[in-house]
Design a protein around this motif. Structure first.
Motif, PDB file in Angstrom:
ATOM      1  N   VAL A 105       0.861  -1.185   0.000  1.00 57.74           N
ATOM      2  CA  VAL A 105       0.000   0.000   0.000  1.00 57.74           C
ATOM      3  C   VAL A 105       0.895   1.231   0.000  1.00 57.74           C
ATOM      4  CG1 VAL A 105      -1.829   1.254   1.225  1.00 57.74           C
ATOM      5  CG2 VAL A 105      -1.775  -1.252   1.290  1.00 57.74           C
ATOM      6  N   VAL A 106       0.566   2.194  -0.869  1.00 55.05           N
ATOM      7  CA  VAL A 106       1.329   3.446  -0.962  1.00 55.05           C
ATOM      8  C   VAL A 106       0.353   4.590  -0.705  1.00 55.05           C
ATOM      9  CG1 VAL A 106       2.754   4.930  -2.426  1.00 55.05           C
ATOM     10  CG2 VAL A 106       2.867   2.422  -2.664  1.00 55.05           C
ATOM     11  N   LEU A 107       0.759   5.513   0.173  1.00 58.66           N
ATOM     12  CA  LEU A 107      -0.168   6.561   0.603  1.00 58.66           C
ATOM     13  C   LEU A 107       0.216   7.931   0.063  1.00 58.66           C
ATOM     14  CD1 LEU A 107      -0.839   5.742   4.361  1.00 58.66           C
ATOM     15  CD2 LEU A 107      -1.737   4.667   2.302  1.00 58.66           C
ATOM     16  N   TYR A 108      -0.837   8.696  -0.265  1.00 60.18           N
ATOM     17  CA  TYR A 108      -0.713  10.110  -0.615  1.00 60.18           C
ATOM     18  C   TYR A 108      -1.683  10.871   0.287  1.00 60.18           C
ATOM     19  CZ  TYR A 108       2.075   8.986  -4.731  1.00 60.18           C
ATOM     20  OH  TYR A 108       3.087   8.560  -5.563  1.00 60.18           O
ATOM     21  N   PRO A 109      -1.274  11.130   1.541  1.00 68.13           N
ATOM     22  CA  PRO A 109      -2.204  11.688   2.525  1.00 68.13           C
ATOM     23  C   PRO A 109      -2.546  13.158   2.313  1.00 68.13           C
ATOM     24  CG  PRO A 109      -0.037  11.415   3.493  1.00 68.13           C
ATOM     25  CD  PRO A 109       0.034  10.796   2.138  1.00 68.13           C
ATOM     26  N   HIS A 111      -2.463  16.513  -6.536  1.00 70.97           N
ATOM     27  CA  HIS A 111      -2.477  17.886  -7.026  1.00 70.97           C
ATOM     28  C   HIS A 111      -1.491  17.950  -8.185  1.00 70.97           C
ATOM     29  CE1 HIS A 111       1.174  18.099  -4.605  1.00 70.97           C
ATOM     30  NE2 HIS A 111       0.455  17.720  -3.549  1.00 70.97           N
ATOM     31  N   ASP A 112      -1.296  19.132  -8.710  1.00 75.19           N
ATOM     32  CA  ASP A 112      -0.461  19.279  -9.905  1.00 75.19           C
ATOM     33  C   ASP A 112       0.949  18.731  -9.696  1.00 75.19           C
ATOM     34  OD1 ASP A 112      -2.542  20.438 -11.235  1.00 75.19           O
ATOM     35  OD2 ASP A 112      -1.912  22.500 -10.849  1.00 75.19           O
ATOM     36  N   ASP A 113       1.472  18.859  -8.479  1.00 76.80           N
ATOM     37  CA  ASP A 113       2.864  18.487  -8.227  1.00 76.80           C
ATOM     38  C   ASP A 113       3.075  16.988  -8.036  1.00 76.80           C
ATOM     39  OD1 ASP A 113       3.597  21.137  -8.405  1.00 76.80           O
ATOM     40  OD2 ASP A 113       3.412  21.489  -6.253  1.00 76.80           O
ATOM     41  N   ASN A 114       2.023  16.254  -7.673  1.00 74.88           N
ATOM     42  CA  ASN A 114       2.248  14.832  -7.402  1.00 74.88           C
ATOM     43  C   ASN A 114       1.363  13.898  -8.223  1.00 74.88           C
ATOM     44  OD1 ASN A 114      -0.277  14.932  -6.224  1.00 74.88           O
ATOM     45  ND2 ASN A 114       0.398  14.408  -4.158  1.00 74.88           N
ATOM     46  N   LEU A 115       0.562  14.452  -9.126  1.00 73.88           N
ATOM     47  CA  LEU A 115      -0.352  13.603  -9.887  1.00 73.88           C
ATOM     48  C   LEU A 115       0.395  12.595 -10.740  1.00 73.88           C
ATOM     49  CD1 LEU A 115      -3.073  12.740 -10.954  1.00 73.88           C
ATOM     50  CD2 LEU A 115      -3.095  14.753 -12.457  1.00 73.88           C
ATOM     51  N   SER A 116       1.427  13.050 -11.441  1.00 74.33           N
ATOM     52  CA  SER A 116       2.195  12.119 -12.279  1.00 74.33           C
ATOM     53  C   SER A 116       2.864  11.044 -11.435  1.00 74.33           C
ATOM     54  CB  SER A 116       3.244  12.885 -13.092  1.00 74.33           C
ATOM     55  OG  SER A 116       2.613  13.719 -14.049  1.00 74.33           O
ATOM     56  N   LEU A 119     -11.165  16.238 -13.840  1.00 71.89           N
ATOM     57  CA  LEU A 119     -10.758  16.548 -15.207  1.00 71.89           C
ATOM     58  C   LEU A 119      -9.257  16.352 -15.387  1.00 71.89           C
ATOM     59  CD1 LEU A 119     -12.930  19.735 -15.781  1.00 71.89           C
ATOM     60  CD2 LEU A 119     -13.306  17.480 -16.751  1.00 71.89           C
ATOM     61  N   LYS A 120      -8.472  16.872 -14.424  1.00 68.22           N
ATOM     62  CA  LYS A 120      -7.013  16.727 -14.526  1.00 68.22           C
ATOM     63  C   LYS A 120      -6.597  15.257 -14.502  1.00 68.22           C
ATOM     64  CE  LYS A 120      -5.906  21.213 -12.446  1.00 68.22           C
ATOM     65  NZ  LYS A 120      -5.311  21.924 -11.300  1.00 68.22           N
ATOM     66  N   LEU A 121      -7.262  14.462 -13.663  1.00 65.56           N
ATOM     67  CA  LEU A 121      -6.957  13.034 -13.613  1.00 65.56           C
ATOM     68  C   LEU A 121      -7.101  12.404 -14.988  1.00 65.56           C
ATOM     69  CD1 LEU A 121      -8.826  11.799 -10.399  1.00 65.56           C
ATOM     70  CD2 LEU A 121      -6.385  12.164 -10.674  1.00 65.56           C
ATOM     71  N   ARG A 122      -8.174  12.717 -15.657  1.00 66.52           N
ATOM     72  CA  ARG A 122      -8.447  12.079 -16.941  1.00 66.52           C
ATOM     73  C   ARG A 122      -7.515  12.571 -18.038  1.00 66.52           C
ATOM     74  NH1 ARG A 122     -12.394  11.543 -13.698  1.00 66.52           N
ATOM     75  NH2 ARG A 122     -13.861   9.799 -13.900  1.00 66.52           N
ATOM     76  N   VAL A 123      -7.212  13.858 -17.996  1.00 66.28           N
ATOM     77  CA  VAL A 123      -6.264  14.388 -18.985  1.00 66.28           C
ATOM     78  C   VAL A 123      -4.930  13.658 -18.863  1.00 66.28           C
ATOM     79  CG1 VAL A 123      -4.917  16.409 -19.649  1.00 66.28           C
ATOM     80  CG2 VAL A 123      -7.363  16.646 -19.176  1.00 66.28           C
ATOM     81  N   THR A 124      -4.440  13.529 -17.629  1.00 63.97           N
ATOM     82  CA  THR A 124      -3.134  12.897 -17.418  1.00 63.97           C
ATOM     83  C   THR A 124      -3.207  11.388 -17.629  1.00 63.97           C
ATOM     84  OG1 THR A 124      -2.733  14.608 -15.750  1.00 63.97           O
ATOM     85  CG2 THR A 124      -1.167  12.805 -15.844  1.00 63.97           C
TER      86      THR A 124
END
Length: 770
Positions: A205-209, A213-218, A241-246
């Motif tokens: 399991v990897v967490l993003y608490p 956002h723009d800096d960690n989405l990729s 929207l950003k999720l789907r674009v990326t």
């Protein structure tokens, strides 16, 4: 030390443990692990120890020998032989869950996974189980997402789970998130990670608490290996929207489950890298445009994403009440669990290459197992026969007793005049008129089928529209040098024969007056303008001009309210009328019967109100669209809800220079007809002065029905309107029996976006052959 101090000390001591989520593993055959566990046992007071290793080994042996019946004593003997020289405490692994102060003795990873997934066979083959163990799935948003993640962990249908959510658990989340009150204030990703660890401490399991956002989405999508599926359960539309674009850029499929009616949305960007986001339903919206919108302002986008027609009736009710009686859209625990399980099932099949297409799917349990049998059919509105050419000819005979007219009309003259008369205003743009040219006379009939409604008592609003049309005909005729005589309601036997017009040879006592004939030039340009604009005071000269135009018709009277307090009061009252019109079944059906949602609908009927002419914001337009969902109304009424439906009136009145009420002395058809003539004169003068008029007459017409017993209205509607009536008469005092013909907003406004259409003359004018 008092209790408060002791609590504070314990909270400080627990701070480190409150962020822990990875269990510690100790294998006693490893000297270092043995020493570390010994230290742990010394340092952690109250540590709870759980050792069911023998039961696990018995279960393992039985599952490996499914055809044998192994008794308990025989199973325990096999366990002894299986362990051989290894002491039981050194076999397997000891797992320490620091956040719960628990130490649990388990089989080590290979045997643990073998035994824990044994009951998956052969729903999943061993080869499929192994394939799933290589898959990475990311989950963003941990309400529905928590259920999806823990369900995947239960099945072990994934090798790595990435969790992202910035939020912490609130008490209001516990209607749908499976957790405990001791977790209040704890990060949702930590809670979910702990739940997974307590199911399977070996699952990655990897967490993003802090959420994505723009800096960690990729990084969320790609670090440690590209995700095989992204599950989107976040609330933020711009992030969606950003999720789907990326994700599309990196060919990662996206799945979303809404929890309302278990709508599941699958976008296979891995197979269709050029696929439009959200199947093209939202167009090319930039995420930045909607990042800071309020919940209410996001509703239009939510409806585009979810699809208004797919929403449950209770969700529609709830959406109407957002930021009125509830803060945001609701979710139920049963729906979240049901939908989360469905989502996990689809993700598993996607990862196995079994489900290889995009689409939207509804797995609504209430549709599968409904509360009630399907209804017999829609409730029909009352039917009122329309005028036919033959009926108009018979009525014309009776109305004039067969007397010939002095001068004939040419057909072309009649068509020109009727075309301009038909530009007159009518409630809902129903255009409740039919015309007959016969025997040298032009007859105006009330096509009651078009104006009969619960919101228009005795179709008096339709009669006022006929008066406005008659005034337009007068102006159009005078502009062409014609003199007219007019008879209003010439026959008691024909109450829907509203007026008869005859040409005269010249001016005389029977001729209609030449009041401001120059206004004829505005007949084709006058319109209803609902655009909002900054409020400007109503100029005194303009006030007087509108009043004088109204009072040019005998008995007509015009009152205005213009102060801030009075405008706020009338806005609330108009809102009450709007609310009742929307939440009542019949009023609602009749109201939406008038709305034309597309240009094609408007062109097909050339009547009604085009949605663009309402000048609504995107949020208000979406709200209005939801309000036509009849299935949502019963609950809305039962809750005493709908106060949010008053907001549009408040917005409209916010830009009012004044609100006016046009009245006639008594209630009756001839009075409303003459009131219609007065309102058309007033409106044309307003247009000439550059003022915008917006009729808002639902309220006084509902008052009129209540004043005559309230027939057709619910008890609740009658009570609400009766309570509002004294407030209205304080603003607009008058005689008890006066007719309230038109309530309207007057303002300054830009040119309107779109005018409503009119029926062609050929449809409303019949030229007799005799």
């Amino acid at each position: 030390m008092d209790t408060g101090d002791r609590l504070g000390k314990r909270l400080l001591e627990a701070r480190y443990e409150s962020e822990a989520w990875r269990p510690q593993l100790f294998r006693l055959a490893v000297a270092e692990d043995r020493r570390a566990l010994s230290t742990l046992l010394d340092e952690v007071p109250g540590l709870q120890v759980y050792d069911a290793l023998e039961e696990q080994l018995i279960d393992l042996i039985r599952t490996r020998n499914p055809s044998e019946r192994i008794s308990d004593p025989a199973a325990r003997e096999r366990v002894r032989l299986y362990l051989g020289e290894t002491p039981p405490e050194e076999y397997g692994v000891w797992v320490y869950y620091s956040w719960a102060a628990r130490l649990v003795h388990l089989l080590d990873e290979a045997e643990f996974v073998e035994l824990r997934t044994n009951r998956n066979k052969y729903k999943l083959t061993p080869e499929e189980q192994a394939r799933l163990a290589t898959k990475r799935v990311g989950v963003i948003g941990l309400s529905v997402g928590q259920t999806v993640a823990t369900t995947m962990a239960l099945e072990r249908s994934v090798g790595e789970i990435r969790l992202a959510d910035f939020d912490r658990l609130d008490l209001s989340n516990l209607n749908r998130i499976r957790s405990s009150v001791h977790n209040l204030g704890v990060s949702k990703v930590l809670i979910t990670a702990r739940d997974i660890a307590e199911i399977d401490p070996f699952l990655k399991v990897v967490l993003y608490p802090v959420g994505v956002h723009d800096d960690n989405l990729s990084a969320f999508l790609l670090r440690g290996g590209k995700l095989d599926v992204l599950i989107d359960e976040c609330d933020s539309i711009d992030i969606k929207l950003k999720l789907r674009v990326t994700a599309r850029l990196h060919k990662i499929p996206v799945l979303m489950e809404t929890s309302d009616r278990a709508l599941i949305d699958v976008e296979r960007f891995d197979l269709e890298p050029a696929r439009p986001i959200f199947h093209g339903l939202v167009g090319n919206i930039e995420p930045e445009r909607i990042a800071n919108l309020s919940t209410e302002e996001k509703i239009p986008y939510v409806l585009k994403i979810i699809g208004e027609g797919t929403m449950s009736s209770r969700m529609v009710t709830s959406m109407i009440e957002i930021e009125s009686t509830i803060k945001t859209w609701p979710q139920l625990g049963s729906c979240v669990v049901y939908g989360g399980g469905a989502a996990a099932d689809i993700v598993r099949r996607m990862n196995l290459g079994q489900m290889n297409y995009s689409g939207r799917f509804i797995a609504d349990i209430e549709s599968i197992v409904p509360n009630d049998p399907a209804p017999d059919g829609p409730v029909e509105l009352p039917h009122v026969p329309a005028w036919t050419a033959e009926a108009m000819e018979r009525a014309a005979d009776r109305g004039t007793h067969g007397r010939p007219a002095a001068l004939a009309w040419s057909t072309e003259q009649a068509r020109e005049l009727v075309e301009l008369a038909a530009r007159a205003p009518s409630g809902g743009n129903t255009q409740p008129w039919r015309w007959l040219l016969r025997g040298g006379r032009l007859f105006l009939f009330h096509e009651r089928a078009r104006s009969e409604s619960l919101a228009d008592f005795r179709a008096m609003g339709g009669v006022a529209a006929l008066g406005a049309a008659a005034e337009s005909l007068r102006l159009a005729a005078h502009a062409r040098g014609l003199e007219l005589a007019q008879q209003v309601f010439p026959s008691a036997d024909e109450p829907d024969l509203a007026a008869v017009f005859e040409r005269l040879a010249g001016p005389g006592p029977d001729a209609l007056p030449h009041w401001h004939d120059e206004l004829a030039g505005a007949l084709g340009a006058r319109n209803t303008n609902r655009k909002a604009s900054p409020r400007e005071p109503l100029d005194l000269a303009h006030h007087d001009a509108l009043r004088d135009a109204t009072c040019s018709i005998s008995g007509a009277r015009l009152q205005f309210v213009a102060g801030d307090a009075d405008l706020a009061e009338i806005a609330d009252l108009i809102g009450i009328g709007d609310q009742q019109r929307i939440i009542d079944d019949r009023l609602n059906r009749e109201m939406f019967r008038e709305v034309r949602w597309t240009p094609e609908e408007a062109e097909a009927t050339r009547d009604g109100i085009t949605i663009d002419s309402l000048e609504l914001s995107a949020a208000d337009r979406a709200g209005l669209s939801m309000c036509r969902r009849q299935d949502a109304l019963p609950l809305l009424r039962a809750l005493g809800g709908g106060k949010g439906l008053r907001k549009s009136a408040a917005k409209a009145i916010a830009s009012a220079s004044a609100v006016g009420l046009l009245t006639m002395p008594r209630i009756g058809a001839e009075q409303f007809f003459r009131g219609g003539q007065a309102l058309q004169r007033m409106w044309l003068v307003a247009h000439a002065l550059g003022l915008a008029i917006y009729p808002m007459s639902t309220l006084p017409y509902l008052f009129l029905r209540v004043r005559h017993g309230g027939e057709g209205l619910s008890e609740a509607a009658v009570a609400a309107l009766a309570e509002a009536r004294p407030r209205f008469t304080r603003l607009f005092p008058g005689e008890p029996e006066q007719a309230e013909v038109l309530l309207f907003r007057v303002s300054r406004a830009e040119a309107l976006t779109q005018s409503s259409l009119r029926r062609p003359v050929a449809e409303i004018l019949h030229v007799s052959g005799s």
